[in-house]
Write an enzyme that holds these catalytic residues in place. Structure first.
Site, PDB file in Angstrom:
ATOM      1  N   GLU A 298      -5.511 -11.950   7.367  1.00 19.47           N
ATOM      2  CA  GLU A 298      -6.285 -10.679   7.523  1.00 19.47           C
ATOM      3  C   GLU A 298      -7.650 -10.821   6.899  1.00 19.47           C
ATOM      4  O   GLU A 298      -8.400  -9.902   6.358  1.00 19.47           O
ATOM      5  CB  GLU A 298      -5.692  -9.543   7.018  1.00 19.47           C
ATOM      6  CG  GLU A 298      -4.679  -9.666   5.639  1.00 19.47           C
ATOM      7  CD  GLU A 298      -3.898  -8.651   5.215  1.00 19.47           C
ATOM      8  OE1 GLU A 298      -3.819  -7.774   5.843  1.00 19.47           O
ATOM      9  OE2 GLU A 298      -2.849  -9.053   4.411  1.00 19.47           O
TER      10      GLU A 298
ATOM     11  N   HIS B 189       0.754  -1.393   0.097  1.00 17.68           N
ATOM     12  CA  HIS B 189       0.139   0.048   0.058  1.00 17.68           C
ATOM     13  C   HIS B 189       0.850   1.209   0.131  1.00 17.68           C
ATOM     14  O   HIS B 189       0.399   2.352  -0.146  1.00 17.68           O
ATOM     15  CB  HIS B 189      -0.688   0.024   1.153  1.00 17.68           C
ATOM     16  CG  HIS B 189      -1.961  -0.943   1.298  1.00 17.68           C
ATOM     17  ND1 HIS B 189      -2.907  -1.023   0.214  1.00 17.68           N
ATOM     18  CD2 HIS B 189      -2.382  -1.957   2.032  1.00 17.68           C
ATOM     19  CE1 HIS B 189      -3.668  -2.313   0.369  1.00 17.68           C
ATOM     20  NE2 HIS B 189      -3.396  -2.703   1.636  1.00 17.68           N
TER      21      HIS B 189
ATOM     22  N   ASP C 286      -7.657  -5.127   7.541  1.00 21.08           N
ATOM     23  CA  ASP C 286      -8.395  -5.840   6.799  1.00 21.08           C
ATOM     24  C   ASP C 286      -9.124  -6.907   7.261  1.00 21.08           C
ATOM     25  O   ASP C 286     -10.265  -7.200   6.873  1.00 21.08           O
ATOM     26  CB  ASP C 286      -7.333  -6.401   5.652  1.00 21.08           C
ATOM     27  CG  ASP C 286      -7.003  -5.436   4.506  1.00 21.08           C
ATOM     28  OD1 ASP C 286      -8.114  -4.886   4.101  1.00 21.08           O
ATOM     29  OD2 ASP C 286      -6.038  -5.611   4.044  1.00 21.08           O
TER      30      ASP C 286
END
Length: 250
Positions: A146, A49, A172
């Site tokens: 996650e 990310h 997540d």
């Protein structure tokens, strides 16, 4: 020229200490240098990310005074090789949901006969590839659980040979449970299940934390890797505090 693969991160995992890391997403190598000199046990460079490209990744690893772990973009041979060829002490693989996916991550990070990683990389070659290969068992492979599916297979994932630790991705995980109308209590129960699976397998279990207070609380619960700070929130908080203080007549 300094050697790659100090083995410090893997040794810390083996000692039983809780590892405090600083999580970096902004893709700025001097921030990685500052984070490493601040006293954390390691830095995590977020390629999934974050803003890291190959050159900034190489610079950050070279400048860091502590082990640098790369959270790779995806569970692929190319993504894992890119991070390790840049000199990372280990990889952290996101969104792992099955035994097969965990085993694939391990194989991609290991040289034959234990895996299928290709030999190369400018930094390993320039610092002495034979020496690098001789110490390649110091590379760590962590996977992130996650999702609901990952939690459902946690016990089997924790038993995958060659895995060094599991990190629970709480953000997540919360999204995954919310999509099934799960509550915050359900997420906490999921975290406890993953940790219990790791404990049974004698595998270190970490958890993503947004800052120091939460990191200390999770440390006290027995989690072995926690996030002390991240660059986005740290800078945003410092900027907001300075602007508010000035506006209020400080």
């Amino acid at each position: 020229m300094p050697k790659l693969l100090s083995g410090r991160f893997k040794a810390d995992l083996a000692t039983g200490k809780t590892i405090g890391v600083i999580w970096l997403a902004l893709g700025h190598a001097p921030i990685a240098e500052m984070a490493g000199r601040a006293g954390a046990d390691a830095v995590v460079l977020d390629l999934q990310h974050g803003l890291w490209d190959r050159l900034s990744l190489e610079m950050a690893i070279g400048l860091s005074a502590v082990p640098a772990v790369a959270r790779v973009r995806e569970n692929s041979t190319a993504a894992i090789a890119e991070a390790l060829d840049a000199g990372a002490e280990g990889v952290l693989v996101p969104m792992v949901e099955t035994v097969a996916e965990a085993a694939r991550a391990v194989a991609a990070a290991r040289f034959p006969p234990h895996g299928h990683r290709s030999g190369g990389g400018v930094r390993p070659l320039s610092t002495g590839f034979a020496d690098y290969m001789s110490r390649s068992d110091a590379i760590t492979v962590g996977v992130m659980i996650e999702t609901v599916a990952g939690v459902d297979d946690a016990e089997a994932i924790a038993a995958v040979p060659g895995l060094d630790y599991i990190l629970i991705g709480t953000g997540d995980l919360g999204i995954s449970y919310a999509a099934r109308n799960g509550s915050a209590d359900a997420v906490e129960s999921a975290c406890a299940r993953v940790k219990a699976a790791c404990d049974d397998a004698k595998l270190p279990c970490g958890i993503f934390t947004p800052g120091l207070r939460e990191a200390a609380a999770r440390r006290d619960e027995g989690y072995r890797l926690v996030v002390l700070a991240n660059d986005v929130d740290t800078l945003r908080g410092a900027f907001a505090g300075a602007a508010a203080g000035f506006a209020n007549g400080a």
